[in-house]
Design a protein around this motif. Structure first.
Motif, PDB file in Angstrom:
ATOM      1  N   ALA A  91       0.866  -1.105  -0.066  1.00 29.63           N
ATOM      2  CA  ALA A  91      -0.135  -0.007   0.058  1.00 29.63           C
ATOM      3  C   ALA A  91       0.842   1.085   0.052  1.00 29.63           C
ATOM      4  CB  ALA A  91      -0.997   0.065   1.243  1.00 29.63           C
ATOM      5  N   MET A  92       2.095   1.225   0.705  1.00 32.37           N
ATOM      6  CA  MET A  92       2.770   2.346   0.718  1.00 32.37           C
ATOM      7  C   MET A  92       3.314   2.556  -0.754  1.00 32.37           C
ATOM      8  SD  MET A  92       5.063   1.303   4.199  1.00 32.37           S
ATOM      9  CE  MET A  92       4.542   1.502   5.887  1.00 32.37           C
ATOM     10  N   VAL A  93       3.776   1.615  -1.494  1.00 30.29           N
ATOM     11  CA  VAL A  93       4.378   1.667  -2.864  1.00 30.29           C
ATOM     12  C   VAL A  93       3.097   2.455  -3.424  1.00 30.29           C
ATOM     13  CG1 VAL A  93       5.261   0.789  -4.733  1.00 30.29           C
ATOM     14  CG2 VAL A  93       6.125   0.154  -2.558  1.00 30.29           C
ATOM     15  N   VAL A  94       1.890   1.662  -3.682  1.00 33.43           N
ATOM     16  CA  VAL A  94       0.986   2.155  -4.391  1.00 33.43           C
ATOM     17  C   VAL A  94       0.401   3.424  -4.350  1.00 33.43           C
ATOM     18  CG1 VAL A  94      -1.516   1.471  -5.289  1.00 33.43           C
ATOM     19  CG2 VAL A  94       0.286  -0.200  -5.044  1.00 33.43           C
ATOM     20  N   LEU A  95       0.076   3.705  -2.809  1.00 32.14           N
ATOM     21  CA  LEU A  95      -0.385   4.980  -2.633  1.00 32.14           C
ATOM     22  C   LEU A  95       0.538   6.093  -2.787  1.00 32.14           C
ATOM     23  CD1 LEU A  95      -3.165   5.884  -0.538  1.00 32.14           C
ATOM     24  CD2 LEU A  95      -1.396   6.122   1.201  1.00 32.14           C
ATOM     25  N   GLY A  96       1.958   5.961  -2.520  1.00 34.33           N
ATOM     26  CA  GLY A  96       2.949   7.232  -2.775  1.00 34.33           C
ATOM     27  C   GLY A  96       2.939   7.355  -4.272  1.00 34.33           C
ATOM     28  N   ALA A 143      -8.304   3.002   6.827  1.00 37.80           N
ATOM     29  CA  ALA A 143      -8.706   2.484   5.650  1.00 37.80           C
ATOM     30  C   ALA A 143      -9.530   3.599   4.848  1.00 37.80           C
ATOM     31  CB  ALA A 143      -9.888   1.247   6.210  1.00 37.80           C
ATOM     32  N   LEU A 144     -10.163   4.273   5.832  1.00 40.43           N
ATOM     33  CA  LEU A 144     -11.095   5.511   5.229  1.00 40.43           C
ATOM     34  C   LEU A 144     -10.085   6.438   4.413  1.00 40.43           C
ATOM     35  CD1 LEU A 144     -13.864   6.287   7.631  1.00 40.43           C
ATOM     36  CD2 LEU A 144     -13.998   5.265   5.478  1.00 40.43           C
ATOM     37  N   ALA A 145      -9.015   6.810   5.176  1.00 47.68           N
ATOM     38  CA  ALA A 145      -7.933   7.707   4.613  1.00 47.68           C
ATOM     39  C   ALA A 145      -7.251   7.167   3.287  1.00 47.68           C
ATOM     40  CB  ALA A 145      -6.900   7.995   5.653  1.00 47.68           C
ATOM     41  N   MET A 146      -6.998   5.903   3.085  1.00 53.32           N
ATOM     42  CA  MET A 146      -6.372   5.304   2.065  1.00 53.32           C
ATOM     43  C   MET A 146      -7.545   5.241   0.939  1.00 53.32           C
ATOM     44  SD  MET A 146      -4.684   1.957   3.668  1.00 53.32           S
ATOM     45  CE  MET A 146      -3.960   1.179   2.303  1.00 53.32           C
ATOM     46  N   ILE A 147      -8.850   5.157   1.171  1.00 48.33           N
ATOM     47  CA  ILE A 147      -9.794   4.941   0.192  1.00 48.33           C
ATOM     48  C   ILE A 147     -10.017   6.519  -0.300  1.00 48.33           C
ATOM     49  CG2 ILE A 147     -12.369   4.992  -0.293  1.00 48.33           C
ATOM     50  CD1 ILE A 147     -12.199   2.650   1.866  1.00 48.33           C
ATOM     51  N   VAL A 148     -10.059   7.525   0.570  1.00 52.12           N
ATOM     52  CA  VAL A 148     -10.224   9.029  -0.191  1.00 52.12           C
ATOM     53  C   VAL A 148      -8.830   9.184  -0.959  1.00 52.12           C
ATOM     54  CG1 VAL A 148     -10.193  11.443   0.767  1.00 52.12           C
ATOM     55  CG2 VAL A 148     -11.823   9.485   1.928  1.00 52.12           C
ATOM     56  N   ILE A 149      -7.837   9.021  -0.579  1.00 55.37           N
ATOM     57  CA  ILE A 149      -6.662   9.179  -1.116  1.00 55.37           C
ATOM     58  C   ILE A 149      -6.570   8.612  -2.687  1.00 55.37           C
ATOM     59  CG2 ILE A 149      -4.047   8.956  -1.444  1.00 55.37           C
ATOM     60  CD1 ILE A 149      -4.082   9.531   1.814  1.00 55.37           C
ATOM     61  N   MET A 150      -7.024   7.469  -2.494  1.00 55.80           N
ATOM     62  CA  MET A 150      -6.817   6.840  -3.923  1.00 55.80           C
ATOM     63  C   MET A 150      -8.124   7.206  -4.748  1.00 55.80           C
ATOM     64  SD  MET A 150      -4.262   5.234  -3.759  1.00 55.80           S
ATOM     65  CE  MET A 150      -4.385   4.716  -5.534  1.00 55.80           C
ATOM     66  N   LEU A 151      -9.238   7.514  -4.061  1.00 52.11           N
ATOM     67  CA  LEU A 151     -10.448   8.112  -5.089  1.00 52.11           C
ATOM     68  C   LEU A 151     -10.037   9.669  -5.673  1.00 52.11           C
ATOM     69  CD1 LEU A 151     -13.492   7.319  -2.994  1.00 52.11           C
ATOM     70  CD2 LEU A 151     -12.856   6.544  -5.196  1.00 52.11           C
ATOM     71  N   LEU A 152      -9.148  10.257  -4.787  1.00 53.42           N
ATOM     72  CA  LEU A 152      -8.754  11.709  -5.414  1.00 53.42           C
ATOM     73  C   LEU A 152      -7.278  11.440  -6.144  1.00 53.42           C
ATOM     74  CD1 LEU A 152      -9.475  13.564  -1.999  1.00 53.42           C
ATOM     75  CD2 LEU A 152     -10.947  13.514  -3.911  1.00 53.42           C
ATOM     76  N   ARG A 153      -6.626  10.666  -5.740  1.00 51.96           N
ATOM     77  CA  ARG A 153      -5.249  10.646  -6.617  1.00 51.96           C
ATOM     78  C   ARG A 153      -4.926   9.167  -6.961  1.00 51.96           C
ATOM     79  NH1 ARG A 153      -2.517  15.155  -7.668  1.00 51.96           N
ATOM     80  NH2 ARG A 153      -0.532  14.061  -7.484  1.00 51.96           N
ATOM     81  N   TRP A 178       2.081  11.130  -5.371  1.00 50.36           N
ATOM     82  CA  TRP A 178       3.196  12.003  -6.188  1.00 50.36           C
ATOM     83  C   TRP A 178       3.689  10.940  -7.349  1.00 50.36           C
ATOM     84  CZ3 TRP A 178       7.815  14.425  -3.430  1.00 50.36           C
ATOM     85  CH2 TRP A 178       8.599  15.344  -4.357  1.00 50.36           C
ATOM     86  N   PRO A 179       2.804  10.626  -8.316  1.00 51.06           N
ATOM     87  CA  PRO A 179       3.017   9.784  -9.306  1.00 51.06           C
ATOM     88  C   PRO A 179       4.128  10.005 -10.281  1.00 51.06           C
ATOM     89  CG  PRO A 179       1.130  11.012  -9.920  1.00 51.06           C
ATOM     90  CD  PRO A 179       1.606  11.569  -8.614  1.00 51.06           C
TER      91      PRO A 179
END
Length: 374
Positions: free
Chosen positions: A280-285, A333-343, A348-349
């Motif tokens: 998740a760290m790799v994908v989220l970042g 989990a909510l924070a990760m969902i929101v981040i992935m929806l917005l980004r 930092w892709p």
């Protein structure tokens, strides 16, 4: 010239912040510095996994196994456990092996790298979901082995884990003790901070060099289209094995540092949840992008600790009906969902990953061209 000067200023400010961060944080106690130390270890792990997932495109859900291999090997080589359970070792090394730091790290990295190649060898023809399932099983196998390698030979001490692990010492300098510099006392957690920071900086340099090398380009070609990469003459088998081995090496180094830092290792520290969090760290970042991976690792490593201060008041609002740990997991989990929806491509892709969205062109010239074309 001005651009280079601005980069130099930013670099100097970042260096000053990183060097003085534990000295200021230490005023709040050892707890916050310890959180930063563990976050740096997660950065090391995420950088290693980024080689496998981000560069080569191989989804590895068993990465925590290499972390465990490094930690347990360091524990066995730097604790009295082997001397207490094996007569031969006790006869030759009554106090245990206690290898020097450099040798212990190199051995841990090499063994983890070997395990990475062993994992990669039977999975060369797998991709995507199938590869994820196989690597997930490999991670669980390692954890089950660690839990049960107590009888008939007590190698891992089972669920009780291994304790009394030596701290890091290098050329007579003990990182596990406080030291005084220029009249200012630096605690051991801050000493470990500088050690982990040096490892992270070294890992970032290695990753940048790999990314811009022929090996890195070959990994990215495999990630984008394996058949085309093979048609271009790239040895996809060797490149995949190299990616698994390199990524696992980072995990082994991080695991050895974790064992030395904690002074105790047990199978509970290497559960499936840890592996999922590293992915998740790799994908989220931002998969494949080093600054994004570092940002994702720092965010997800620090977020659970920060949410401790939020989950407590929320638990009181529910009169204690909800457990604070469950509330923390829910908020993460909510924070990760929101981040992935917005980004969806990460916080930092990578600018080179994927195609950029087309930009609309407005104005009279564009209208004239459109009319002429019609």
């Amino acid at each position: 010239m001005q651009k280079q000067f601005n980069k130099l200023i930013v670099f100097l400010i970042a260096a000053a912040v990183l060097l003085t961060l534990p000295l200021f944080t230490q005023q709040l106690g050892n707890g916050p510095v310890r959180i930063i130390d563990l976050a740096l270890l997660y950065v090391l792990l995420a950088l290693g996994l980024n080689i496998v997932v981000g560069y080569a495109g191989l989804l590895d859900l068993g990465y925590v196994a290499f972390y465990a291999v490094g930690a347990y090997l360091f524990a066995l080589l730097n604790s009295p456990h082997l001397a207490e359970n094996f007569e031969t070792i006790a006869a030759n090394f009554p106090q245990g092996l206690h290898l020097p730091l450099i040798i212990a790290i190199i051995v841990a990295a090499m063994l983890a790298g070997l395990f990475g190649v062993l994992l990669g060898a039977p999975t060369l023809k797998l991709r995507g979901d199938y590869l994820a399932i196989v690597t997930l099983g490999f991670g669980e196998i390692i954890r089950v082995f660690l839990n049960n390698m107590e009888y008939p030979l007590n190698i891992t001490n089972g669920p009780r884990g291994i304790g009394q692990i030596d701290g890091v010492h290098f050329l007579g300098f003990e990182f596990s003790q406080s030291h005084e510099f220029f009249g200012f006392t630096v605690q051991s957690v801050s000493m470990y901070y500088y050690l982990f920071l040096a490892l992270v900086i070294g890992s970032v340099v290695i990753c940048y060099r790999l990314e811009n090398s022929r090996i890195g380009r070959a990994w990215m070609a495999i990630r984008e289209d394996e058949i085309a990469a093979k048609a271009m003459g790239i040895n996809t088998r060797n490149m995949k094995l190299l990616a698994f081995g390199m990524g696992a090496t980072f995990g082994g180094v991080a695991g050895s540092m974790f064992g030395a830092f904690q002074g105790f290792v047990s199978p509970e520290s290497f559960s499936l949840q840890e592996s999922v969090m590293i992915v998740a760290m790799v994908v989220l970042g931002g998969i494949g992008h080093i600054p994004g991976v570092i940002l994702g690792a720092l965010l997800l490593a620090a977020l659970p600790e920060v949410l401790r201060y939020v989950a407590g008041p929320l638990q009181q609002m529910t009169d204690g009906r909800l457990d604070a740990a469950i509330l923390r997991q829910l908020l993460i989990a909510l924070a990760m969902i929101v981040i992935m929806l917005l980004r969806p491509r990460g916080l930092w892709p990578s600018p080179e990953h994927g195609k950029a969205a087309p930009t609309p062109v407005d104005g009279p010239d564009h209208s004239a061209k459109t009319a002429n074309a019609a």
